[in-house]
Design a protein around this motif. Sequence first.
Motif, mmCIF file in Angstrom:
data_model
loop_
_atom_site.group_PDB
_atom_site.id
_atom_site.type_symbol
_atom_site.label_atom_id
_atom_site.label_comp_id
_atom_site.label_asym_id
_atom_site.label_seq_id
_atom_site.Cartn_x
_atom_site.Cartn_y
_atom_site.Cartn_z
ATOM 1 N N THR A 56 64.153 32.123 45.813
ATOM 2 C CA THR A 56 63.177 31.031 45.932
ATOM 3 C C THR A 56 63.725 29.761 45.286
ATOM 4 O O THR A 56 63.618 28.667 45.851
ATOM 5 C CB THR A 56 61.843 31.426 45.282
ATOM 6 O OG1 THR A 56 61.391 32.641 45.868
ATOM 7 C CG2 THR A 56 60.802 30.350 45.471
ATOM 8 N N ARG A 60 64.542 26.245 47.039
ATOM 9 C CA ARG A 60 63.972 24.991 46.545
ATOM 10 C C ARG A 60 65.073 23.980 46.231
ATOM 11 O O ARG A 60 64.944 22.792 46.541
ATOM 12 C CB ARG A 60 63.143 25.277 45.289
ATOM 13 C CG ARG A 60 61.846 24.552 45.242
ATOM 14 C CD ARG A 60 60.994 24.870 44.031
ATOM 15 N NE ARG A 60 61.689 25.560 42.966
ATOM 16 C CZ ARG A 60 61.226 26.643 42.368
ATOM 17 N NH1 ARG A 60 60.093 27.165 42.729
ATOM 18 N NH2 ARG A 60 61.896 27.220 41.397
ATOM 19 N N GLU A 63 66.369 22.610 49.470
ATOM 20 C CA GLU A 63 65.413 21.641 50.018
ATOM 21 C C GLU A 63 65.502 20.313 49.281
ATOM 22 O O GLU A 63 65.487 19.245 49.901
ATOM 23 C CB GLU A 63 63.987 22.194 49.937
ATOM 24 C CG GLU A 63 63.706 23.325 50.904
ATOM 25 C CD GLU A 63 62.343 23.968 50.673
ATOM 26 O OE1 GLU A 63 61.632 23.559 49.730
ATOM 27 O OE2 GLU A 63 61.997 24.879 51.447
ATOM 28 N N GLN A 64 65.588 20.389 47.954
ATOM 29 C CA GLN A 64 65.683 19.158 47.167
ATOM 30 C C GLN A 64 66.999 18.435 47.447
ATOM 31 O O GLN A 64 67.030 17.206 47.518
ATOM 32 C CB GLN A 64 65.548 19.471 45.678
ATOM 33 C CG GLN A 64 64.133 19.840 45.279
ATOM 34 C CD GLN A 64 64.026 20.201 43.806
ATOM 35 O OE1 GLN A 64 65.022 20.337 43.101
ATOM 36 N NE2 GLN A 64 62.801 20.363 43.337
#
Length: 156
Positions: A56, A60, A63-64
């Motif tokens: 996860t 994340r 994505e960032q």
Amino acid sequence: MNINATLILQAIVFAILVWFTMRFVWPPITKALDERALKIADGLAAADRAKSDLATANKRVEEQLAQTREESTKRLADAEKRAQTIVDEARVRANDEAAKIIAAAKADADQQVVRAREALREEVAALAVKGAESILRREVNAGVHAELLTRLKTEL
């Protein structure tokens, strides 16, 4: 001693040993094994949770990173647009300034042409007066003949 009695006695001792082991030794061992199995299961569950948390977190982070790349690309594009706008504005201002300078230079040149024509008219008028004076052999008074001289200047 008799072999049968020895076997029976050994069987009784073995039964007591089994009963003692089942009653007093086996429960703590079973309890310790169960606790160890529970700790291992908890450790494996924690490792699975950590693995999913890591997945996860990696997702994340990706994505960032993608968002940051997108923002930086957008900012670069905005900066390039702004730079182009500034260059265009500077070009327009320079063209306007150049047009003003050219217009001022033309106006100045026109004024100098007018002044030169006026000076030339003055000189021609003075030469005409001298020429007329020479022809007439007498002096022509500029104050008396001012109207005549003005008309002569406008004609030239």
